[in-house]
Design a protein around this motif. Structure first.
Motif, PDB file in Angstrom:
ATOM      1  N   CYS A   1       0.827  -1.209   0.000  1.00 39.15           N
ATOM      2  CA  CYS A   1       0.000   0.000   0.000  1.00 39.15           C
ATOM      3  C   CYS A   1       0.864   1.264   0.000  1.00 39.15           C
TER       4      CYS A   1
ATOM      5  N   LEU B   1      -1.231   5.817  -2.791  1.00 40.06           N
ATOM      6  CA  LEU B   1      -2.423   5.012  -2.499  1.00 40.06           C
ATOM      7  C   LEU B   1      -3.420   5.006  -3.651  1.00 40.06           C
ATOM      8  N   GLU B   2      -3.451   6.061  -4.429  1.00 42.07           N
ATOM      9  CA  GLU B   2      -4.341   6.090  -5.592  1.00 42.07           C
ATOM     10  C   GLU B   2      -3.952   4.999  -6.584  1.00 42.07           C
TER      11      GLU B   2
ATOM     12  N   ALA C   1      -4.870   1.508  -5.177  1.00 45.04           N
ATOM     13  CA  ALA C   1      -6.299   1.217  -5.368  1.00 45.04           C
ATOM     14  C   ALA C   1      -6.587   0.832  -6.815  1.00 45.04           C
TER      15      ALA C   1
ATOM     16  N   LYS D   1      -4.467   6.136   6.603  1.00 42.33           N
ATOM     17  CA  LYS D   1      -4.693   6.439   5.177  1.00 42.33           C
ATOM     18  C   LYS D   1      -5.014   5.157   4.407  1.00 42.33           C
TER      19      LYS D   1
ATOM     20  N   MET E   1      -8.362   4.142   2.259  1.00 39.41           N
ATOM     21  CA  MET E   1      -8.327   3.620   0.888  1.00 39.41           C
ATOM     22  C   MET E   1      -9.189   2.360   0.765  1.00 39.41           C
TER      23      MET E   1
ATOM     24  N   ARG F   1     -12.932   3.017   0.765  1.00 40.69           N
ATOM     25  CA  ARG F   1     -13.429   3.444  -0.547  1.00 40.69           C
ATOM     26  C   ARG F   1     -13.462   2.272  -1.531  1.00 40.69           C
TER      27      ARG F   1
END
Length: 259
Positions: free
Chosen positions: A20, A25-26, A29, A75, A79, A82
């Protein structure tokens, strides 16, 4: 049947690992979504730690990059929260006992349940010391996934009898990383496991090619791939998801051939 159990139901499970926050993190994901689109049956998410003793240089590097980039456990939780709006396959955390201790085990595991995590793997937690976490895991419905190593020998039966979720079998000695050959007597380990539990088992450490994945699927219930996925993410960065999807697709296809 638990969500982890469903990952192995009537099929060989492909389990993809990623760290991660590497590179951010974007991207993590997006790579999770891409792996699921490619056919991954379960996702293993590494929470970075400053001293990841089970990891080889590839995943150590990913840990360092993620920590340098400012990733935190909170954080990562956000993630996952979401991701769970669209990702239905089981997800487990892989991290180190100190990460859970420092966060507070009760808070960590209650948050795992809240955000939809199915299990946790702590490679530095000796089987004999798992009672430090097991009652809380049971309270919050998070499987504490055990590891069996080639050196476990006469402890394999004992570990298998108490296994939850799935049993993570370390396919070769040493740290994580891709290997050209895996020479451990894996069949005999699985034989002992089968005699002591109905919980599915999957091989990890060193698997990177479709041929290796097919061999593992022929012996066990699944294959776990980490370093090869992390290498793709390191190489392609934000562009990695498309490569991760195709890689997972090729590995899953090889495993289906032996199902």
């Amino acid at each position: 049947m638990t969500r982890i159990g469903k990952a192995f139901d009537n099929k060989k499970a492909f389990i993809a690992f990623m760290t991660c926050g590497d590179p951010d993190l974007e991207t993590t994901a997006s790579c999770v979504r891409a792996a699921v689109e490619g056919g991954a049956d379960l996702i293993e998410l590494g929470i970075p730690f400053s001293d990841p003793t089970a990891e080889g240089p590839v995943i150590q590097g990913a840990n360092l990059r993620a920590l340098t980039g400012g990733v935190t456990t909170d954080k990562i939780f956000e993630m996952v929260r979401r991701l769970r709006r669209e990702v239905e396959v089981p997800m487990v955390f892989m991290t180190y006992a100190n990460v859970v201790f420092s966060y507070g085990a009760k808070d960590f595991l209650s948050t795992c349940r809240e955000i939809g995590m199915d299990g946790i793997i702590l490679p530095d937690l000796p089987f004999e010391e798992k009672e430090e976490f097991l009652p809380l895991c049971h309270t919050y419905g998070v499987d504490l996934i055990s590891l069996v190593a080639p050196t476990s020998k006469n402890r394999i039966a004992m570990i298998a009898k108490e296994a939850e979720g799935f049993l993570y079998i370390v396919s070769s000695l040493g740290v994580t990383g891709t290997r050209r050959e895996i020479n451990t007597d894996l069949e005999s380990i699985v034989e002992v496991v089968r005699q002591n539990t109905d919980i599915p088992c999957a091989f990890g450490f060193g698997i990177s090619t479709p041929q290796q994945a097919a061999r593992m699927a022929g012996i066990a219930d699944g294959a776990i791939v980490g370093s090869a996925v992390v290498k793709l993410i390191e190489k392609y960065g934000k562009e990695a998801p498309v490569y991760v999807r195709e890689y997972v697709k090729s590995m899953k296809a090889a495993m289906k051939a032996v199902s």
